[in-house]
Structure formats: structure tokens, C-alpha cells
Design an enzyme around this catalytic site. Structure first.
Site, mmCIF file in Angstrom:
data_model
loop_
_atom_site.group_PDB
_atom_site.id
_atom_site.type_symbol
_atom_site.label_atom_id
_atom_site.label_comp_id
_atom_site.label_asym_id
_atom_site.label_seq_id
_atom_site.Cartn_x
_atom_site.Cartn_y
_atom_site.Cartn_z
ATOM 1 N N ARG A 83 0.737 -1.084 -0.157
ATOM 2 C CA ARG A 83 0.010 0.009 0.044
ATOM 3 C C ARG A 83 0.881 1.226 -0.020
ATOM 4 O O ARG A 83 0.602 2.212 0.598
ATOM 5 C CB ARG A 83 -0.911 -0.048 1.128
ATOM 6 N N SER B 56 -10.198 -1.167 4.228
ATOM 7 C CA SER B 56 -9.443 -1.318 5.557
ATOM 8 C C SER B 56 -8.914 0.023 6.180
ATOM 9 O O SER B 56 -8.319 0.816 5.547
ATOM 10 C CB SER B 56 -8.416 -2.394 5.111
ATOM 11 N N GLU C 153 -4.296 3.118 7.088
ATOM 12 C CA GLU C 153 -3.992 2.920 5.594
ATOM 13 C C GLU C 153 -4.734 4.101 4.814
ATOM 14 O O GLU C 153 -4.468 4.352 3.615
ATOM 15 C CB GLU C 153 -4.611 1.606 5.311
#
Ligand code: FAD
Ligand code: EPU
Length: 338
Positions: free
Chosen positions: A164, A238, A334
Site C-alpha cells: 500500500r 481497511s 491505511e
């Protein structure tokens, strides 16, 4: 191109947070963006590039210029014996691109079905799911420098992809608008079915002959069963990353919590599912006002309607602290907090 003032960003973020933008406009091409930056009086303000708004948490009004990327177009730009190179405009909806490729037998994206958002953010976030990340199918991207007004091409080695992560979230943060991405897809599929419940789902579907179409459908089924649909419940997927934990610390945790799950990462670390840690701290299904922790997936924070970005952020801070206190692991967000 019309520049609107003091508009609500609620329709433009999947969390459904109601904050305002001082200025807002959309652009459909790089030349339109260039013209906009050259001529508009707002171009000296702070800028925010927006795609589908599915990975941001808006915590306050944005006193600047929001530029929503709507550059379209999907084309095959090159082919060789084994590969097909597909170029898509940054404003193309990600799942529509995946569907297009799956329908045409261009293999490689099928595990990334049903991820919300647009093409432009896919390398920015190095999006990933079910054992595949953008870096595995990335060829190159085109980007426009917001301040120098120059066009650039980034190859795989320029992007510093990680979990990510990319150079656009770190060293080059806020400097470039990604305008198009070219993916390198396979003519002969390489199937990835080891991750999570894919195999199980394929069996349940009664699939006899494996295909990218079957994998795409299996991924869609799994995702629909546990992730909230942002059209119904506000969320950004998420909220935290899955942490990497030092093997020595993990051995201690395993002694105290024998059921703790982990996945291999490298020689020194294992990856621990943040959803498990959060669930163990008792947050799964928690709700305060309209801010909550999703009942089917503890890693997803949700807005049941009128929660503010500050309320969601405050909940995320409480979760982060409780995981730190119980397990000694510091979670990292995130979602991009604005
Ligand atoms: P936005 O939210 O609009 O932007 C995200 C960031 O990128 C912002 O900082 C923005 O400024 C920047 N940005 C956007 N476009 C550009 C551009 N063209 N140029 C420069 N900067 C840009 N992610 C995964 O990786 N895997 C998943 O499985 C996954 N599942 C999800 C499930 C749900 C239900 C939801 C809501 C989200 C999920 N996500 C997942 C997160 C999200 O879908 C991805 O991060 C997606 O790539 C975000 O795209 P976007 O266009 O909505 O980006
Ligand atoms: N788990 C729990 N309780 C929960 C949720 C998860 O115990 O409430 C544990 C279970 O052990 C489960 C494991 O966590 O087996 C993994 O859960 P899941 O398969 O749902 O995946 P995840 O690790 O929570 C990651 C990505 C997702 C991606 C899926 C599938 C991150 C931060 N998230 O989630 O990406 O779709 O794997 O590959 O890496 C996103 O980035 O927004 C996102 C949704």
C-alpha cells in the site's frame, strides 16, 4: 470547465463525510488540467486531487482547490507474444477496467475485482487483494507536475512500490497528478488461487475448469459477503494496514495468545491481521453515534449516516491505542486522512 465554490464533498467520498471544499472542479483531459492550472485564479491555492474518494477520511473543510480527475479512455497500446498492454485514463472506474480486461481474456487483474475507486489511485496506493498487487501488472504511468506543469513517465522502478505504498505517497507526495496508467497483462493466464477463501469459493461455485472469469466471480462473491457496500454504509475499506511484527515479539505474543494468526513476510517478520487484533480488543460491531467498527470485518470503520470525519478519526485513535496497550503493536492508518 466550471469552478464551483463552497460545495459539500459528501457525494465525492465513500465514507459519506459532509465537509466542504472552497473550490471544486473536474477535468477530462491533461490539456484541460494544464489550462486550468495556467489560467484559474484558484491555481495558487492548496490543491487536492480526487479520484473516487474511496480511500480518504475528510476531517475538516478543505480551504483550497479540489480537482476531480475524470480522464477517461481504455485502449490496447501494444502486444507481443505473451503480453497485452492496456492503457487507461486515470478517471476510469477501476472495476469497470477489470471487467473489460476479464471479458477480453486479458489476464492479471481478476483477483483485484470489485475494489472501489479509479485507475489513477491504483499505483498511488499500490492496491492489492487476494495475492495480487498493482506492481505485479504495472507497466508505466503518465503524470503531470502540479507546480512545474511538465509531463512525466514513470516506469516500474521509479514508483518505489511497497505494501500500500508508492513514491507518490512518500517522496513525491502532493506533487503529481497521475493522468493515465498502462498495465501489462498476460495472454496466457497465471492463476492465483492460494490466497484466502478463493479455492473454497471456487468449489462452492462448482467450477470445473479454472478461468480468470471464475476467479473474478469468486473474488466478487467473497468481497460482497464481508465488506460493506459504500452505497449503503459509508466506509473506505481497511482503515489500518496489517502490521509486520518482529519474529521474537511474535513468539512472545503466541505464548500469551496461542490462536494469534500470522502470515509469512520475510526472514525477520511475520504479517499479523489487524482485523484479528482489533476484534480481540472487543471493537468488532462497536458503534458510537454513527461511527462504528463493522460487524463482519473489524478492520473496516464505518459511517452509519451522519458521523463526522473527526468522530471516525477519534474512534480510530481509540482502537489504535487499545491494540498498542494489549499487544504492543502500533497500527498504521491505511486511509489517507485529510
Ligand atoms: P481517492 O480516495 O480519490 O484518493 C486516494 C489518494 O490518492 C488521495 O490521497 C488522492 O489525493 C490520491 N489520488 C487519487 N487519484 C489521484 C491521481 N490521479 N493522481 C494523484 N493522486 C491521486 N484497497 C485495496 O488496495 N485493496 C482492497 O481490497 C480494497 N478494498 C476496498 C473495499 C472498500 C469497500 C472500499 C470503500 C475501499 C477499498 N480499498 C481497497 C481502498 C480503495 O478502494 C483504494 O485505495 C482505491 O485505489 C482508491 O481509489 P480512489 O480513486 O477512490 O482514490
Ligand atoms: N480477521 C479477524 N477478524 C476480523 C477480520 C479479520 O480475525 O474481523 C482475521 C482472520 O484471521 C482473517 C484475516 O484476519 O483470516 C484476514 O482477513 P481478510 O481476508 O478479510 O483480509 P484483511 O487482512 O483484513 C486484506 C486487505 C484488504 C484485501 C484483503 C484480501 C489490508 C490492509 N487489507 O484485508 O484490502 O481486500 O486482505 O486480500 O491489507 C483495503 O486495502 O482497503 C482492503 C480491503
Amino acid at each position: 470547465m466550471q469552478i464551483r465554490e463552497n460545495i459539500s464533498l459528501r457525494p465525492y467520498n465513500t465514507f459519506g463525510i459532509d465537509t466542504a471544499a472552497r473550490y471544486f472542479t473536474t477535468f477530462q483531459s491533461t490539456s484541460e488540467l494544464k489550462e486550468l492550472l495556467r489560467t484559474s485564479s484558484q491555481s495558487t491555492s492548496a490543491k487536492m486531487i480526487l479520484g473516487g474518494g474511496s480511500n480518504i477520511l475528510l476531517t475538516k473543510d478543505f480551504d483550497g482547490f479540489v480537482l476531480k480527475n475524470e480522464i477517461g479512455g481504455i485502449e490496447v497500446v501494444h502486444q507481443d507474444e505473451n503480453h497485452i498492454y492496456v492503457r487507461a485514463g486515470a478517471g476510469v472506474n477501476w472495476h469497470l477496467l477489470v471487467q473489460h480486461c476479464v471479458e477480453n481474456d486479458y489476464a492479471g487483474m481478476e483477483n483485484l475485482s470489485l475494489i472501489p475507486g479509479n485507475v489513477g489511485a491504483s499505483p498511488m496506493q499500490n492496491i492489492g487483494a487476494y495475492g495480487v498487487e498493482i506492481k505485479d501488472i504495472f507497466h508505466q504511468l503518465e503524470a503531470f507536475h502540479l507546480y512545474e506543469h511538465t509531463q512525466h513517465t514513470f516506469a516500474l522502478e521509479d514508483c518505489a512500490f511497497g505494501y500500500r505504498e508508492s513514491v507518490f505517497k512518500r517522496r513525491l507526495k502532493g506533487q503529481f497528478v497521475i493522468t493515465a496508467v498502462t498495465y501489462r497483462l498476460n495472454k496466457k493466464p497465471v492463476f492465483h488461487t492460494d490466497y484466502g477463501a478463493i479455492q473454497q469459493e471456487l468449489e462452492k461455485m462448482g467450477v470445473q475448469h479454472l478461468s480468470i472469469q471464475a476467479i473474478a466471480q469468486a473474488v466478487i462473491n467473497i468481497r460482497s459477503s464481508k465488506l460493506p457496500d459504500p452505497q449503503k454504509i459509508g466506509n473506505a475499506g481497511s482503515f489500518f494496514k496489517n502490521p509486520y511484527v518482529d519474529k521474537a515479539l511474535f513468539a512472545n505474543l503466541q505464548a500469551a495468545y496461542p490462536a494469534i494468526p500470522a502470515f509469512p513476510y520475510d526472514n525477520e517478520h511475520v504479517k499479523v491481521p489487524a482485523g484479528w487484533l482489533i476484534e480481540q480488543c472487543g471493537w468488532k460491531g462497536f458503534r458510537r453515534g454513527d461511527a462504528g467498527c463493522y460487524e463482519k470485518q473489524a478492520l473496516v470503520l464505518v459511517n452509519y449516516g451522519q458521523a463526522s470525519g473527526k468522530e471516525i478519526y477519534a474512534l480510530s485513535e481509540e482502537i489504535l491505542q487499545s491494540v498498542k496497550n494489549k499487544f504492543g503493536i502500533e497500527l498504521e492508518r491505511e486511509v489517507n486522512v485529510v
